[in-house]
Each structure stands twice: as structure tokens, then as C-alpha cells.
Design an enzyme around this catalytic site. Sequence first.
Site, short mmCIF file in Angstrom:
data_model
loop_
_atom_site.label_atom_id
_atom_site.label_comp_id
_atom_site.label_asym_id
_atom_site.label_seq_id
_atom_site.Cartn_x
_atom_site.Cartn_y
_atom_site.Cartn_z
N ASN A 10 0.92 -1.06 0.00
CA ASN A 10 0.10 0.03 0.08
C ASN A 10 0.94 1.38 0.03
O ASN A 10 1.44 1.65 1.10
CB ASN A 10 -0.85 -0.05 1.07
CG ASN A 10 -1.74 1.22 1.31
OD1 ASN A 10 -1.84 2.04 0.58
ND2 ASN A 10 -2.34 1.62 2.66
N LYS A 12 0.11 4.47 -0.34
CA LYS A 12 -0.50 5.33 0.11
C LYS A 12 -0.03 6.56 -0.45
O LYS A 12 -0.04 6.48 -1.95
CB LYS A 12 0.22 5.69 1.51
CG LYS A 12 -0.20 4.30 2.47
CD LYS A 12 0.24 4.56 3.97
CE LYS A 12 0.09 3.37 4.78
NZ LYS A 12 0.12 3.35 6.18
N HIS A 95 -9.60 1.53 4.43
CA HIS A 95 -8.34 1.77 5.12
C HIS A 95 -8.72 2.49 6.23
O HIS A 95 -9.47 3.54 6.11
CB HIS A 95 -7.15 2.10 3.98
CG HIS A 95 -5.85 2.11 4.86
ND1 HIS A 95 -5.61 2.95 5.89
CD2 HIS A 95 -4.81 1.13 4.76
CE1 HIS A 95 -4.42 2.71 6.41
NE2 HIS A 95 -3.81 1.73 5.45
N GLU A 97 -6.91 4.90 7.51
CA GLU A 97 -6.65 6.32 7.11
C GLU A 97 -7.76 6.87 6.22
O GLU A 97 -8.01 8.33 6.40
CB GLU A 97 -5.36 6.29 6.25
CG GLU A 97 -4.21 6.22 7.16
CD GLU A 97 -2.96 5.68 6.51
OE1 GLU A 97 -2.78 5.68 5.34
OE2 GLU A 97 -2.25 5.05 6.97
N GLU A 167 -5.98 -4.95 10.17
CA GLU A 167 -4.95 -3.78 10.23
C GLU A 167 -5.10 -3.20 11.67
O GLU A 167 -5.83 -2.23 11.77
CB GLU A 167 -4.71 -2.77 9.18
CG GLU A 167 -4.47 -3.38 8.07
CD GLU A 167 -3.68 -2.44 7.04
OE1 GLU A 167 -2.76 -2.70 6.65
OE2 GLU A 167 -4.39 -1.32 6.96
N GLY A 173 2.06 2.04 10.83
CA GLY A 173 3.04 3.06 10.65
C GLY A 173 3.73 3.52 12.08
O GLY A 173 4.26 4.58 12.20
N SER A 213 2.70 -2.39 10.26
CA SER A 213 4.29 -2.44 10.28
C SER A 213 5.01 -3.82 10.22
O SER A 213 5.80 -4.27 10.96
CB SER A 213 4.60 -2.08 11.82
OG SER A 213 4.16 -0.75 12.18
P1 PGA Z 1 2.67 0.09 7.61
O1 PGA Z 1 1.18 0.52 6.97
O2 PGA Z 1 2.92 -0.99 7.04
O3 PGA Z 1 3.32 1.34 7.18
O4 PGA Z 1 2.11 0.13 9.02
C1 PGA Z 1 0.20 -0.49 6.71
C2 PGA Z 1 -0.78 -0.10 5.99
O5 PGA Z 1 -1.49 0.96 6.49
O6 PGA Z 1 -1.62 -0.70 5.23
#
Ligand code: PGA
Length: 249
Positions: A10, A12, A95, A97, A167, A173, A213
Site C-alpha cells: 500500500n 499511500k 483503509h 486512514e 490492520e 506506521g 508495521s
Molecule cells: P505500515 O502500513 O506497514 O506502514 O504500518 C500498513 C497499512 O497502512 O496498510
Amino acid sequence: MARRKLVAGNWKMNKTPSEAVALIEELKPLVKSDDVDVVFCVPAIDIPAAVEAVKGTNIAIGGENMYFEDKGAYTGEVSADMLLDAGAKYVIIGHSERREYFAETDITVNKKVLKAFEKGLRPIICCGESLEQREQGITIDWIRQQIKIAFLNVTADQAKRAVIAYEPIWAIGTGKTATSDQAEEVCGAIRACIRELYGEAVADQIIIQYGGSVNAGNAAELFAKSDIDGGLVGGASLKADFGKIVNYK
Ligand code: PGA
């Protein structure tokens, strides 16, 4: 039934179209695999260049979001047909976000999931609890509700092609990965929920990823769990590390 692993990046809001092509050229040789399916979910504007750049490889391209209407006066939105016509095969939906910054709800997630299936895109449906919810002990209840709403009116034939990404919001993140046991517990509960909704065959086939992560150091332990069929990877998908995550064994 042995399910194939699916590892999706992903990206982003990272990489311009020309940067996307450069990154794909770097990652192409590193993500080769006979037994893991690989997807790069990239910004919508990068999709045409990314699709061109992955031709002849094992990499599929996905979007990171779409709108649930076919077309019309929805300034700034991207439709399922647009993603498909540009060559995307997958789309991330819901997601955390998008839920946090762009007011997505379980209801809009469900509308998008239905539209993605109607058009033939494979949705990667995200769910996850906040740290507060985990500490309150309501993680499983919360996730079951998210899943049940996301799958409202989705048929069994559609559901077996779905990808679910668990998630935990506190792990995204932050560098704080869920332990493999924590991740397996929730992924197992998601599969049990799908079993209740659709029966054994769909529960056996559906792909359930862990995200939050994931990195080259923890992928092997996470992906070894029987209910974790791969990962949705943010930060580490933009680096050579992504090759190590795909080739985690
Ligand atoms: P990350 O993000 O691996 O940077 O924690 C995962 C995601 O948001 O899909």
C-alpha cells in the site's frame, strides 16, 4: 485447503508516476515468486504507468480507493470503471486512514465493496481496532461488526474472491507490530465470522491478511500462522525490503 499467500503493498500518497516506474523497476527482480501473489496498490494517477511497468511480471496493480457510484458529479473521485480501464485488478477499501481523514464509514465501505464486486475488481477490505478498543477488550466484537457490515448483500460467490486485511490501527506506521499470536487470534475470528455468514467453503478460500508495521524481520513469523494468508504492507513496500517480505520463507 492450502491457500496461496497474497502480499500487497500500500503505497499511500507516495511516488509520482515517474517515481513509481523507477521503484517498480527496482523491485521487479526482488518480488519474483512462484507461490506468493504480489500486488502493488498505488496512487490512482500512477496506475497507467505502473500497469505498463509490470507487464510480463507476476505483479498485479491495485488502486487505494474508489467511489461507489458509476459516474457523475463527484468531483475528485475515481470510479471502479476508471480503475479497471486503467488496468487495476484490486482496490483497497476502507483503509483506516480513509476512515479517519476522509469520513469513510462501514456503510460506505459496504457500498464500495458491492460496486467493486459488480465491476469485477477484487476488494482488499480493511478492518481494525484502535488501541482504546483493544484495551477495552472489545476487539473481536468490533471487527465482527465491521466485517458483517462490509459484507452486507455480498454473495458467497463474490465473498470467496474477497481479500480482508486485518490492520490494528495502533500498529499502522508506528513500528509496533501486533504479535503473531494477537494477529492470528483476530484473523481466526474473522475467518470464523465468514464461516458463520457463508459456510466452510468460503471461509476456506477467502484471503485474510495482516497489516501494520510488517517488515522483513517479522513477516516470516506472521505469515506462518494458519489464518494469516499474507500481508498488506505500507512503509516497507516502498523499499527493497518488500522483496524480502514476499520471499519471507
Ligand atoms: P505500515 O502500513 O506497514 O506502514 O504500518 C500498513 C497499512 O497502512 O496498510
